[in-house]
Every structure is written in structure tokens, then in C-alpha cells.
Scaffold this motif. Structure first.
Motif, PDB file in Angstrom:
ATOM      1  N   SER A  75       4.211  -4.421  -7.834  1.00 47.73           N
ATOM      2  CA  SER A  75       3.558  -5.192  -6.788  1.00 47.73           C
ATOM      3  C   SER A  75       2.050  -5.089  -6.964  1.00 47.73           C
ATOM      4  N   GLN A 144      -1.671 -15.596  -0.700  1.00 50.34           N
ATOM      5  CA  GLN A 144      -0.773 -14.574  -1.231  1.00 50.34           C
ATOM      6  C   GLN A 144      -0.652 -14.704  -2.743  1.00 50.34           C
ATOM      7  N   THR A 150       6.334 -10.883  -0.941  1.00 47.93           N
ATOM      8  CA  THR A 150       7.323 -10.166  -0.124  1.00 47.93           C
ATOM      9  C   THR A 150       7.065  -8.664  -0.144  1.00 47.93           C
ATOM     10  N   LYS A 154      -0.773  -9.955   0.107  1.00 48.53           N
ATOM     11  CA  LYS A 154      -1.234 -11.080   0.916  1.00 48.53           C
ATOM     12  C   LYS A 154      -2.670 -10.827   1.352  1.00 48.53           C
TER      13      LYS A 154
END
Ligand SMILES: [Cu+2]
Length: 160
Positions: A75, A144, A150, A154
Motif C-alpha cells: 500500500s 486517491q 481501499t 487517499k
């Protein structure tokens, strides 16, 4: 023998003449192709990069946002995630090169907003950038990174 010598002398004279004649065209060639013309051509080429560099400066302030990949590479996050700009400013997203990130303003996350920029291409290389010239009206916009949204990648762009 004398004839041979005379021929040799004539040949030598001819060579001198040829050399003498050759010098002048050579000088002319140097004058023509040398100094003046060639550097004059190179100068505009060297100046060319200056123009694009000056262009962003003309587009308001440049605000840098780092695209930081999480340690596990799965991420990331925007740093800073909350950015305040004025219309006409440029937001420069800079990738750390550890994962592919992008910047998008999904219509679903920006209900009622118009003039949303299209999703950026993926930025992959370290130091690679995506520059967004802010053309939206005053307001608050959610952006984002699509593959990592998810997982929390963001941000909020506030246009004053
Ligand atoms: Cu990402």
C-alpha cells in the motif's frame, strides 16, 4: 634527365598551386561552416529546456506531494494527504519508486463536482512525477491512488 627534372619541378609547382588553391576554399569552408552558423544553431537548442522549466513557474505555486509506499510494498499514502491550493497551482506528485501509484479523482467520491481531472497514468520510477495543474473551482476534492485506495491511500485537495 633534364626533362624529368623539369617535369618534377612542374609537378612540384602544380602541387604548390594545388595546395595554395586548396587553402582558400578550406578557409572559406571554415568561415562558413565554422564559428558563426553552427553555435547560433546550438544556442536555441540549449535554450529550449529553459522554456519548459519556466512554464510550470508561470502556473502558480508548485506543491509537492510524496507518494510513499508502505514498508511491505502493498500500500502507501500521500504525504501530505491534505493539500490546499489555489486554482492554477500545480500539484507535483512524486513517487518513491517502490510501487506503482496513481492519482485519481473518482466521480463517485466527488459528488456534484465538475471539471475533475482524469486519472493519472501510473507513476513507477523513483522520483517520477505526475503534475496536476488545478483547474477545478473552489471546493474540496477527494483523490486517491486507485490500487491502494481501499488500503487508505487517499487525500483531500482543497481549492481555495
Ligand atoms: Cu498507490
Amino acid at each position: 634527365m633534364r626533362i624529368m627534372n623539369k617535369l618534377s619541378l612542374l609537378g612540384f609547382a602544380a602541387m604548390l598551386a594545388a595546395c595554395g588553391g586548396g587553402d582558400k576554399p578550406a578557409e572559406n569552408a571554415d568561415t562558413t561552416g565554422g564559428g558563426a552558423a553552427a553555435p547560433a544553431v546550438e544556442a536555441p537548442v540549449a535554450e529550449a529546456p529553459a522554456a519548459p522549466a519556466a512554464a510550470p513557474a508561470a502556473q502558480g505555486n508548485v506543491i509537492t506531494v510524496q507518494m510513499v509506499t508502505s514498508p511491505d510494498g502493498a500500500s502507501g499514502h500521500f504525504e501530505p494527504a491534505n493539500v490546499t491550493v489555489k486554482k492554477g497551482d500545480t500539484v507535483r506528485f512524486v513517487n518513491d519508486g517502490k510501487a506503482a501509484h496513481n492519482v485519481s479523482f473518482p466521480p463517485a467520491e466527488n459528488a456534484g463536482k465538475s471539471n475533475l481531472p482524469p486519472a493519472s497514468p501510473y507513476v513507477t520510477a523513483a522520483g517520477a512525477t505526475y503534475e496536476l495543474v488545478v483547474n477545478m473551482d473552489a471546493g474540496t476534492y477527494n483523490f486517491q491512488c486507485d490500487p491502494h485506495a481501499t488500503m487508505g491511500m487517499k487525500g483531500v485537495l482543497t481549492v481555495q
